[in-house]
Enzyme design. Structure first.
Site, PDB file in Angstrom:
ATOM      1  N   ASN A  74      -0.862   9.991   7.878  1.00  0.00           N
ATOM      2  CA  ASN A  74      -2.290   9.710   7.673  1.00  0.00           C
ATOM      3  C   ASN A  74      -3.029  10.901   7.085  1.00  0.00           C
ATOM      4  OD1 ASN A  74      -2.474   6.934   8.520  1.00  0.00           O
ATOM      5  ND2 ASN A  74      -2.015   7.679  10.579  1.00  0.00           N
TER       6      ASN A  74
ATOM      7  N   ASP B 137       1.598  -5.234   3.984  1.00  0.00           N
ATOM      8  CA  ASP B 137       0.704  -4.137   3.575  1.00  0.00           C
ATOM      9  C   ASP B 137       1.423  -3.100   2.714  1.00  0.00           C
ATOM     10  OD1 ASP B 137       2.205  -2.527   5.354  1.00  0.00           O
ATOM     11  OD2 ASP B 137       0.598  -2.389   6.837  1.00  0.00           O
TER      12      ASP B 137
END
Length: 192
Positions: free
Chosen positions: A79, A160
């Site tokens: 992230n 995704d």
């Protein structure tokens, strides 16, 4: 699992948590099941939190380490890379988690990550070099790329395109298992 089996905490993000899957399909559970099958059971704790960064992991580290793990599998950074966090900050956070884990008596297995060129080739290359540098500086074993043979392969990811599906998680587990087995073996040798 025997009460005396090594406690292994998997400190990570949605890749560790098994985003979109049952918890027993996430790689920490798969690694634990394979080790049990081989007669080397562990007590596995999946401390994966979706969306977590190295900064978030650092904030959670004290709580995670209060469980007194024998090994911490450190799988954070994806992230940070996807958000373009400063590389020096990501590196500082990873190193701080390693230092805290060692101070708590745990051995650490660092899982490397790579990112696409979203923030340019310089950032991408710098990010890729960050994990081997931390592993070398802190003298911890490294899984070079957690998502090796999974990233970018649509058939191994959820719709995704980012999170591994059940088959992808099995491959991720196979990427982690050899290094974790070596680390656990080193710990057993030390305790004899």
């Amino acid at each position: 699992v025997p009460a005396g089996a090594p406690l292994v905490v998997f400190l990570g993000d949605s890749l560790t948590a098994g985003n979109g899957l049952a918890v027993d399909q996430a790689f920490p559970a798969l690694v634990a099941a394979e080790l049990a099958r081989k007669g080397r059971p562990i007590r596995a704790v999946n401390a994966g939190v979706s969306g977590d960064t190295t900064a978030g992991g650092l904030r959670r580290a004290e709580w995670v380490l209060s469980q007194r793990p024998d090994v911490v599998v450190l799988a954070l950074g994806a992230n940070d890379g996807l958000r373009g966090q400063p590389l020096d900050e990501t590196e500082r956070n990873l190193r701080a988690i390693v230092v805290m884990a060692r101070a708590a008596g745990a051995r650490v297995l660092l899982c490397g990550m790579l990112v696409p060129t979203s923030y340019g080739p310089e950032y991408q290359e710098g990010f890729g070099r960050l994990f081997p540098r931390v592993a070398k500086a802190e003298n911890v074993p490294l899984v070079p790329f957690l998502l090796r043979d999974v990233a970018g392969r649509s058939e191994l990811n959820l719709p995704d395109g980012i999170h591994p599906n059940a088959e992808g998680q099995r491959i991720v587990a196979s990427n982690v298992l050899p290094e974790l087995e070596r680390l656990l073996g080193a710990g057993e040798a030390k305790s004899r």
